[in-house]
Design a protein around this motif. Sequence first.
Motif, PDB file in Angstrom:
ATOM      1  N   LEU A 353       0.825  -1.206   0.000  1.00 54.46           N
ATOM      2  CA  LEU A 353       0.000   0.000   0.000  1.00 54.46           C
ATOM      3  C   LEU A 353       0.857   1.253   0.000  1.00 54.46           C
ATOM      4  O   LEU A 353       0.460   2.301  -0.558  1.00 54.46           O
ATOM      5  CB  LEU A 353      -0.927  -0.002   1.222  1.00 54.46           C
ATOM      6  CG  LEU A 353      -1.936  -1.155   1.303  1.00 54.46           C
ATOM      7  CD1 LEU A 353      -2.794  -1.021   2.556  1.00 54.46           C
ATOM      8  CD2 LEU A 353      -2.822  -1.194   0.064  1.00 54.46           C
ATOM      9  N   LYS A 356       5.100   2.507  -4.619  1.00 55.68           N
ATOM     10  CA  LYS A 356       4.686   3.151  -5.859  1.00 55.68           C
ATOM     11  C   LYS A 356       4.959   2.184  -7.009  1.00 55.68           C
ATOM     12  O   LYS A 356       6.051   1.639  -7.118  1.00 55.68           O
ATOM     13  CB  LYS A 356       5.448   4.450  -6.077  1.00 55.68           C
ATOM     14  CG  LYS A 356       5.207   5.504  -5.001  1.00 55.68           C
ATOM     15  CD  LYS A 356       6.003   6.757  -5.270  1.00 55.68           C
ATOM     16  CE  LYS A 356       5.756   7.803  -4.190  1.00 55.68           C
ATOM     17  NZ  LYS A 356       6.551   9.048  -4.436  1.00 55.68           N
ATOM     18  N   ASP A 358       3.676  -1.219  -9.584  1.00 57.55           N
ATOM     19  CA  ASP A 358       3.160  -2.571  -9.420  1.00 57.55           C
ATOM     20  C   ASP A 358       4.255  -3.595  -9.121  1.00 57.55           C
ATOM     21  O   ASP A 358       3.962  -4.779  -8.888  1.00 57.55           O
ATOM     22  CB  ASP A 358       2.418  -3.002 -10.703  1.00 57.55           C
ATOM     23  CG  ASP A 358       1.195  -2.130 -10.979  1.00 57.55           C
ATOM     24  OD1 ASP A 358       0.665  -1.556  -9.988  1.00 57.55           O
ATOM     25  OD2 ASP A 358       0.802  -2.017 -12.148  1.00 57.55           O
ATOM     26  N   SER A 361       3.952  -5.007  -5.607  1.00 54.62           N
ATOM     27  CA  SER A 361       2.750  -5.811  -5.470  1.00 54.62           C
ATOM     28  C   SER A 361       2.962  -7.220  -6.018  1.00 54.62           C
ATOM     29  O   SER A 361       2.641  -8.216  -5.349  1.00 54.62           O
ATOM     30  CB  SER A 361       1.591  -5.122  -6.197  1.00 54.62           C
ATOM     31  OG  SER A 361       0.433  -5.941  -6.165  1.00 54.62           O
ATOM     32  N   HIS A 402      -4.954   6.634  -1.352  1.00 55.61           N
ATOM     33  CA  HIS A 402      -5.536   5.665  -2.283  1.00 55.61           C
ATOM     34  C   HIS A 402      -5.468   4.236  -1.723  1.00 55.61           C
ATOM     35  O   HIS A 402      -5.453   3.270  -2.489  1.00 55.61           O
ATOM     36  CB  HIS A 402      -4.793   5.716  -3.625  1.00 55.61           C
ATOM     37  CG  HIS A 402      -4.823   7.060  -4.264  1.00 55.61           C
ATOM     38  ND1 HIS A 402      -5.955   7.598  -4.846  1.00 55.61           N
ATOM     39  CD2 HIS A 402      -3.855   8.022  -4.395  1.00 55.61           C
ATOM     40  CE1 HIS A 402      -5.694   8.790  -5.318  1.00 55.61           C
ATOM     41  NE2 HIS A 402      -4.418   9.090  -5.050  1.00 55.61           N
ATOM     42  N   SER A 405      -8.579   1.730  -2.840  1.00 58.69           N
ATOM     43  CA  SER A 405      -8.535   1.139  -4.174  1.00 58.69           C
ATOM     44  C   SER A 405      -7.368   0.180  -4.325  1.00 58.69           C
ATOM     45  O   SER A 405      -7.478  -0.868  -4.981  1.00 58.69           O
ATOM     46  CB  SER A 405      -8.457   2.246  -5.235  1.00 58.69           C
ATOM     47  OG  SER A 405      -7.304   3.061  -5.022  1.00 58.69           O
ATOM     48  N   MET A 406      -6.239   0.492  -3.706  1.00 61.15           N
ATOM     49  CA  MET A 406      -5.065  -0.366  -3.809  1.00 61.15           C
ATOM     50  C   MET A 406      -5.293  -1.706  -3.098  1.00 61.15           C
ATOM     51  O   MET A 406      -4.907  -2.756  -3.606  1.00 61.15           O
ATOM     52  CB  MET A 406      -3.840   0.339  -3.213  1.00 61.15           C
ATOM     53  CG  MET A 406      -3.409   1.581  -3.991  1.00 61.15           C
ATOM     54  SD  MET A 406      -1.974   2.410  -3.247  1.00 61.15           S
ATOM     55  CE  MET A 406      -0.699   1.190  -3.522  1.00 61.15           C
ATOM     56  N   ASN A 409      -7.595  -3.928  -5.266  1.00 58.14           N
ATOM     57  CA  ASN A 409      -6.886  -4.543  -6.400  1.00 58.14           C
ATOM     58  C   ASN A 409      -5.926  -5.632  -5.926  1.00 58.14           C
ATOM     59  O   ASN A 409      -5.823  -6.696  -6.542  1.00 58.14           O
ATOM     60  CB  ASN A 409      -6.115  -3.468  -7.180  1.00 58.14           C
ATOM     61  CG  ASN A 409      -7.035  -2.463  -7.830  1.00 58.14           C
ATOM     62  OD1 ASN A 409      -8.189  -2.784  -8.148  1.00 58.14           O
ATOM     63  ND2 ASN A 409      -6.546  -1.237  -8.029  1.00 58.14           N
TER      64      ASN A 409
END
Length: 451
Positions: A353, A356, A358, A361, A402, A405-406, A409
């Motif tokens: 989270l 910055k 992807d 992730s 954000h 939303s993060m 996803n």
Amino acid sequence: MENGAQPSVRKLDAEDALNDGEINGNWTPQEKALHEARLKAKAKRRQRKSSRNSTSESLSETGELAGGDPHSPKGKVGANDRKSRTGKGRGLPKKGGAGGKGVWGAAGMVYEDEEPDARDPNYDESSQGDTVYATVMPEVDEKELEKTVNPIVREYFEHGDTKEVQMLLKELNLGSHKYEFSSLAVSLALEGKASHRELTSRLLSDLSGKLLSQSDLARAFDKMLKELPDLILDTPEAPQMLGQFIARAIADHILPMSFLDCYKGKVDCDHARVALDRAAVLLRMKREILRLDNVWGVGGGQRPVKHLIKEMNLLLKEYLTSGDVLEAEHCLRDLEVPHFHHELVYEAVVMVLESKGDAASHAIIKLLQTFWKIGLITVDQMNRGFQRVYDELPEISLDVPHAHSMIENFVDLCHQESVITKQLRDACPSRSESGTFFLFKSKIHRVSEFG
């Protein structure tokens, strides 16, 4: 009557025939032997009959049966008469009246102390006195020693109670093999974890002076130094670890300071030399410290929570830099805190989270997926880690606008890669739910301030 007398007549005729045959000398050897046997039996019967008659006459003449009932059958005198009915003996009761079942002796009899017999096979002149009964435990055989000691040490690795080990060892008769307990415990610790080695050092320290002496421990470590060529086959780092055990034992004062000096210039084995050098280096580095408490680190749940959180953060940062999943797995296993793996999940999701792009992730999903497949992180620990993020999402949103939303996803990707269950994905709060919860929490906080 004539018919009834015929057998006797025939018998007489047969005897006369035998007599006539004897006179004439016409007997066979078998007939002659049979005749002699009959004559001997007849003579014995006459002798027994005459002896009975003489005995009964002598009893009646002496008057021993006076007072008896002459009309009683077979001349019985009385039902309670203890005199012999056959006329034998003196007519006195057996054992002077002290005999019979369950009788210890005549009334008033006093028994004297029986002196020990020197001819008794169990006689021992030096130990005569009160008899003392004691349970004797046979000495443990050398072949059975390992089977007996290994379960005790393995259970100790689970509970960590040195007093229980001491109690179990007191029930065993180790005898001359007492020193081998230390070598077996250290051998098991070499194959185990760092926490096992720490527990073994504490066990040796607690048993020293109670069940183990300094000479026993010195003999055990000397034996292990000689067995190092075999130990490195299963544990390549055995020389360095054994050196740390020796240094810890000397620092704990269960080995004499002169233990290392005894090996100077006398060691031919390279592995033993490495172990002794390692011990000497540690003792020089820690000369000002009385105990090498951290030679094995702080294992498992003994670490403070803040320290564990710091270690897991460092683990994740190194993984995001290197991408080495095996190294991350090795570091997590070394922490020995399977009950605290939910913290790793929580810190990993928070890093996603706060990151910055992807890249973080996808890397975290790969890491969690690997740990999930090999069973390093259980379903309970995974659920607890994500649930903690769900609960703290309003606070996280203050720093990461954000975050809602993060997280949605990221949770969808984790479910697609089979990292989390469908129930855990559905439990993820939406933006509206999180905002309402945060607003409600803020109102409560304001009411409490103006209270």
